[in-house]
Design an enzyme around this catalytic site. Structure first.
Site, PDB file in Angstrom:
ATOM      1  N   THR A  87       0.875  -1.180   0.000  1.00 12.02           N
ATOM      2  CA  THR A  87       0.000   0.000   0.000  1.00 12.02           C
ATOM      3  C   THR A  87       0.914   1.233   0.000  1.00 12.02           C
ATOM      4  O   THR A  87       1.082   1.882   1.032  1.00 12.02           O
ATOM      5  CB  THR A  87      -0.942   0.021   1.224  1.00 12.02           C
ATOM      6  OG1 THR A  87      -0.202  -0.341   2.402  1.00 12.02           O
ATOM      7  CG2 THR A  87      -2.087  -0.949   1.054  1.00 12.02           C
ATOM      8  N   THR A 128     -11.690  -1.776   4.889  1.00  9.98           N
ATOM      9  CA  THR A 128     -12.305  -3.109   4.977  1.00  9.98           C
ATOM     10  C   THR A 128     -13.755  -3.037   4.510  1.00  9.98           C
ATOM     11  O   THR A 128     -14.210  -3.889   3.729  1.00  9.98           O
ATOM     12  CB  THR A 128     -12.224  -3.635   6.425  1.00  9.98           C
ATOM     13  OG1 THR A 128     -10.894  -3.407   6.903  1.00  9.98           O
ATOM     14  CG2 THR A 128     -12.545  -5.119   6.501  1.00  9.98           C
ATOM     15  N   LYS A 210      -3.419   0.462  13.641  1.00 12.02           N
ATOM     16  CA  LYS A 210      -2.171   0.342  12.864  1.00 12.02           C
ATOM     17  C   LYS A 210      -1.622   1.732  12.513  1.00 12.02           C
ATOM     18  O   LYS A 210      -0.424   1.993  12.649  1.00 12.02           O
ATOM     19  CB  LYS A 210      -2.427  -0.462  11.585  1.00 12.02           C
ATOM     20  CG  LYS A 210      -1.243  -0.528  10.640  1.00 12.02           C
ATOM     21  CD  LYS A 210      -0.056  -1.247  11.253  1.00 12.02           C
ATOM     22  CE  LYS A 210       1.210  -1.056  10.443  1.00 12.02           C
ATOM     23  NZ  LYS A 210       2.388  -1.634  11.090  1.00 12.02           N
ATOM     24  N   ARG A 250       9.307   9.857  34.059  1.00 11.44           N
ATOM     25  CA  ARG A 250       8.190   9.835  33.103  1.00 11.44           C
ATOM     26  C   ARG A 250       8.592  10.393  31.735  1.00 11.44           C
ATOM     27  O   ARG A 250       7.743  10.818  30.957  1.00 11.44           O
ATOM     28  CB  ARG A 250       7.001  10.619  33.680  1.00 11.44           C
ATOM     29  CG  ARG A 250       6.257   9.844  34.773  1.00 11.44           C
ATOM     30  CD  ARG A 250       5.288  10.681  35.559  1.00 11.44           C
ATOM     31  NE  ARG A 250       5.950  11.732  36.310  1.00 11.44           N
ATOM     32  CZ  ARG A 250       6.633  11.543  37.457  1.00 11.44           C
ATOM     33  NH1 ARG A 250       6.715  10.344  37.985  1.00 11.44           N
ATOM     34  NH2 ARG A 250       7.228  12.557  38.061  1.00 11.44           N
ATOM     35  N   CYS A 264       6.933   1.667   6.366  1.00 12.90           N
ATOM     36  CA  CYS A 264       5.828   1.911   7.299  1.00 12.90           C
ATOM     37  C   CYS A 264       5.810   3.322   7.896  1.00 12.90           C
ATOM     38  O   CYS A 264       4.929   4.109   7.591  1.00 12.90           O
ATOM     39  CB  CYS A 264       5.878   0.884   8.426  1.00 12.90           C
ATOM     40  SG  CYS A 264       5.482  -0.772   7.851  1.00 12.90           S
TER      41      CYS A 264
HETATM   42  N1  LIG Z   1       7.441  -4.660   5.802  1.00 13.44           N
HETATM   43  C1  LIG Z   1       7.027  -4.375   7.014  1.00 13.44           C
HETATM   44  O1  LIG Z   1       7.826  -4.323   7.953  1.00 13.44           O
HETATM   45  C2  LIG Z   1       5.544  -4.123   7.291  1.00 13.44           C
HETATM   46  C3  LIG Z   1       5.118  -4.090   8.629  1.00 13.44           C
HETATM   47  C4  LIG Z   1       3.770  -3.909   8.893  1.00 13.44           C
HETATM   48  C5  LIG Z   1       2.871  -3.737   7.851  1.00 13.44           C
HETATM   49  N2  LIG Z   1       3.315  -3.756   6.552  1.00 13.44           N
HETATM   50  C6  LIG Z   1       2.323  -3.588   5.496  1.00 13.44           C
HETATM   51  O2  LIG Z   1       2.113  -4.846   4.887  1.00 13.44           O
HETATM   52  C7  LIG Z   1       1.805  -4.687   3.491  1.00 13.44           C
HETATM   53  C8  LIG Z   1       2.789  -5.498   2.687  1.00 13.44           C
HETATM   54  O3  LIG Z   1       4.090  -4.989   2.916  1.00 13.44           O
HETATM   55  P1  LIG Z   1       5.394  -5.775   2.495  1.00 13.44           P
HETATM   56  O4  LIG Z   1       6.522  -5.078   3.152  1.00 13.44           O
HETATM   57  O5  LIG Z   1       5.217  -7.227   2.717  1.00 13.44           O
HETATM   58  O6  LIG Z   1       5.385  -5.482   0.920  1.00 13.44           O
HETATM   59  P2  LIG Z   1       6.316  -6.168  -0.204  1.00 13.44           P
HETATM   60  O7  LIG Z   1       6.418  -5.185  -1.305  1.00 13.44           O
HETATM   61  O8  LIG Z   1       7.552  -6.715   0.427  1.00 13.44           O
HETATM   62  O9  LIG Z   1       5.466  -7.429  -0.704  1.00 13.44           O
HETATM   63  C9  LIG Z   1       4.252  -7.339  -1.327  1.00 13.44           C
HETATM   64  C10 LIG Z   1       4.168  -8.452  -2.365  1.00 13.44           C
HETATM   65  O10 LIG Z   1       2.843  -8.416  -2.912  1.00 13.44           O
HETATM   66  C11 LIG Z   1       2.937  -8.786  -4.277  1.00 13.44           C
HETATM   67  N3  LIG Z   1       1.705  -8.379  -4.960  1.00 13.44           N
HETATM   68  C12 LIG Z   1       1.338  -7.168  -5.424  1.00 13.44           C
HETATM   69  N4  LIG Z   1       0.092  -7.217  -5.937  1.00 13.44           N
HETATM   70  C13 LIG Z   1      -0.338  -8.503  -5.805  1.00 13.44           C
HETATM   71  C14 LIG Z   1      -1.535  -9.183  -6.139  1.00 13.44           C
HETATM   72  N5  LIG Z   1      -2.555  -8.548  -6.705  1.00 13.44           N
HETATM   73  N6  LIG Z   1      -1.618 -10.503  -5.855  1.00 13.44           N
HETATM   74  C15 LIG Z   1      -0.595 -11.162  -5.266  1.00 13.44           C
HETATM   75  N7  LIG Z   1       0.573 -10.564  -4.929  1.00 13.44           N
HETATM   76  C16 LIG Z   1       0.694  -9.260  -5.185  1.00 13.44           C
HETATM   77  C17 LIG Z   1       4.204  -8.081  -4.732  1.00 13.44           C
HETATM   78  O11 LIG Z   1       4.699  -8.640  -5.936  1.00 13.44           O
HETATM   79  C18 LIG Z   1       5.118  -8.281  -3.534  1.00 13.44           C
HETATM   80  O12 LIG Z   1       5.903  -9.462  -3.672  1.00 13.44           O
HETATM   81  C19 LIG Z   1       1.883  -3.177   3.235  1.00 13.44           C
HETATM   82  O13 LIG Z   1       0.607  -2.628   3.343  1.00 13.44           O
HETATM   83  C20 LIG Z   1       2.758  -2.681   4.363  1.00 13.44           C
HETATM   84  O14 LIG Z   1       2.490  -1.335   4.670  1.00 13.44           O
HETATM   85  C21 LIG Z   1       4.628  -3.958   6.257  1.00 13.44           C
END
Ligand SMILES: NC(=O)c1ccc[n+]([C@@H]2O[C@H](COP(=O)([O-])OP(=O)(O)OC[C@H]3O[C@@H](n4cnc5c(N)ncnc54)[C@H](O)[C@@H]3O)[C@@H](O)[C@H]2O)c1
Length: 414
Positions: A87, A128, A210, A250, A264
């Site tokens: 995202t 959602t 979040k 504190r 993030c």
């Molecule tokens: N990386 C972190 O530390 C972290 C922590 C908390 C939340 N998040 C959130 O989690 C979500 C994912 O983050 P991430 O770091 O894993 O991203 P990322 O870019 O590492 O992985 C996302 C994957 O999704 C795939 N993808 C894209 N569109 C798709 C589809 N339609 N169908 C199937 N696969 C698809 C991409 O090819 C990619 O491999 C984001 O919203 C992010 O903000 C990430």
């Protein structure tokens, strides 16, 4: 009564989706991982993780070899679906929800009554409820008046890169249902592998949780960076001042640094800011303090280079935080690129990568070097990321060089 889930399809096999898929498989569920990138799917089916994270390779290999984890390029039927796609931000800093929208639409052909769909991607308030609209639009057979014949919940992820495998299991989770029973079903699924507590709420509250977690971190880092800017202007060591202030029972001020990066903290506050103009002034100010920090550090490095009469700079660290290989939104990367653009000869030291990212490789005057080689090729040393090996640098190794320590690791050595 608890639901028994036997199969899960995880959409998006990145930093969040891959460890989640492998952990679910290790817990005994049949997991179908889906990614639109064929290289990611091929690597996983060969038993390999496509990025480095402690203990992940072992977990993935075991899951694939046991036959519990398989990867595909299209969604597969399952009891539950977890969406972990990116995202990112649009140019105007609003959230780009096109990946979530596409992922949700892609699972419409395989969705069946009684399925559970969990969104883990960080999302603006109301997402959602809005993706429920896709089910109403594309699968009227799964709609029963106001209700859906599937469950839908928002379940944010808060694992720390570098400790993902452990935190996935140990952290508390928040599960927010579109309907209360959706949260209960989401809880049942997470309880198959989460040892932390699983807290139930409604979907929009979980979305808010979040976003405020990361906005809170951003605002507090901005405070530390502002303290650093004021301190540095007055010749005060900000780390010393902060450490003494933190002796107050504190007060707990965070550590200043070169800015805020990653997928993030540098991104998520914008989801609240752009959705709530006029209500998020503090978050907006924090973003601009943190976004301005790399430029301040570049200025300090330039001043040190001018004083040393040299253009040869070693920059230690490219990742957005210590001990990870993740370069996304990294302020260190931005600093190195800016120095290269200003004509400096930069030796970059990043123990977690084998090659420079294209952004820097194209700059021409940046070379990836070992720590020793970088010291040999520079007169100014800028410490940009507190990777553990950099703590072993001694005052003797730095002798004679100008030092800019953006993270406060070598305060006593510089
Ligand atoms: N990386 C972190 O530390 C972290 C922590 C908390 C939340 N998040 C959130 O989690 C979500 C994912 O983050 P991430 O770091 O894993 O991203 P990322 O870019 O590492 O992985 C996302 C994957 O999704 C795939 N993808 C894209 N569109 C798709 C589809 N339609 N169908 C199937 N696969 C698809 C991409 O090819 C990619 O491999 C984001 O919203 C992010 O903000 C990430």
């Amino acid at each position: 009564m608890t639901d028994k889930f036997e199969s899960v399809c995880v959409l998006g096999l990145g930093y969040i989706g891959l460890p989640t898929a492998a952990t679910l498989a290790a817990a005994g569920l049949a997991v179908k991982g889906v990614d639109i990138r064929t290289d990611v799917v091929d690597a996983l089916n060969a038993g390999d993780a496509h990025f480095s994270e402690p203990d992940l390779e072992l977990l993935v290999r075991g899951a694939v070899e046991s036959g519990k984890l398989k990867a595909y390029t299209k969604p597969q039927p399952a009891d539950a679906f977890i969406i972990t796609v990116p995202t990112p931000m649009n140019g105007d800093k609003s959230p780009d929800m096109s990946f979530v929208d596409a992922a949700m639409r892609s699972l419409m052909p395989v969705l069946a009554p009684g399925n559970l769909v969990l969104l883990e991607s960080t999302s603006p308030l109301g997402t959602t409820a809005s993706i429920a609209g896709i089910v109403r639009e594309e699968r009227p057979d799964l709609v029963d008046g106001d209700a859906l014949k599937i469950s839908l919940a928002y379940c944010p992820e808060r694992i720390l890169p570098g400790q993902m495998v452990r935190e996935l299991v140990e952290n508390d989770r928040i599960v927010g249902g579109l309907m209360p029973e959706d949260a209960a079903r989401a809880r049942d699924l997470y309880k198959t592998f989460v040892h932390g507590e699983v807290h139930q709420t409604d979907a929009i509250t979980a979305e808010m949780v979040k976003l405020i977690e990361n906005a809170y971190r951003d605002v507090n880092i901005a405070f530390a960076n502002e303290v650093a800017a004021i301190g540095e202007t007055h010749g005060i060591d900000p780390w010393e001042a902060i450490s003494l202030a933190n002796r107050h029972p504190r007060v707990n001020i965070l550590s200043p640094g070169p800015g805020v990066g990653g997928h993030c903290i540098a991104v998520d506050p914008w989801f609240l800011i752009t959705q709530n103009p006029g209500l998020a002034g503090l978050m907006n100010a924090a973003r601009s303090v943190n976004d301005g920090r790399p430029e301040t550090i570049v200025g300090k490095i330039e001043a040190a280079a001018e004083a040393a009469g040299s253009k040869r700079i070693a920059c230690l660290g490219l990742a957005y935080k210590p001990n990870v290989d993740d370069l996304r939104e990294s302020p260190a990367l931005e600093i190195v690129r800016e120095l290269a653009q200003r004509g400096y000869d930069v030796s970059a030291v990043e123990p977690h990568v084998d090659a420079l990212p294209s952004k820097l490789a194209e700059a021409g005057s940046v070379t990836l070097r070992s720590l020793d080689d970088a010291f040999g090729a520079s007169d100014v040393v800028a410490l940009l990321v507190a990777h553990t090996p950099f703590a072993d640098v001694t005052a003797g190794m730095l002798g004679g060089k100008a030092v800019v320590d953006a993270v406060g690791l070598w305060r006593r050595q510089g």
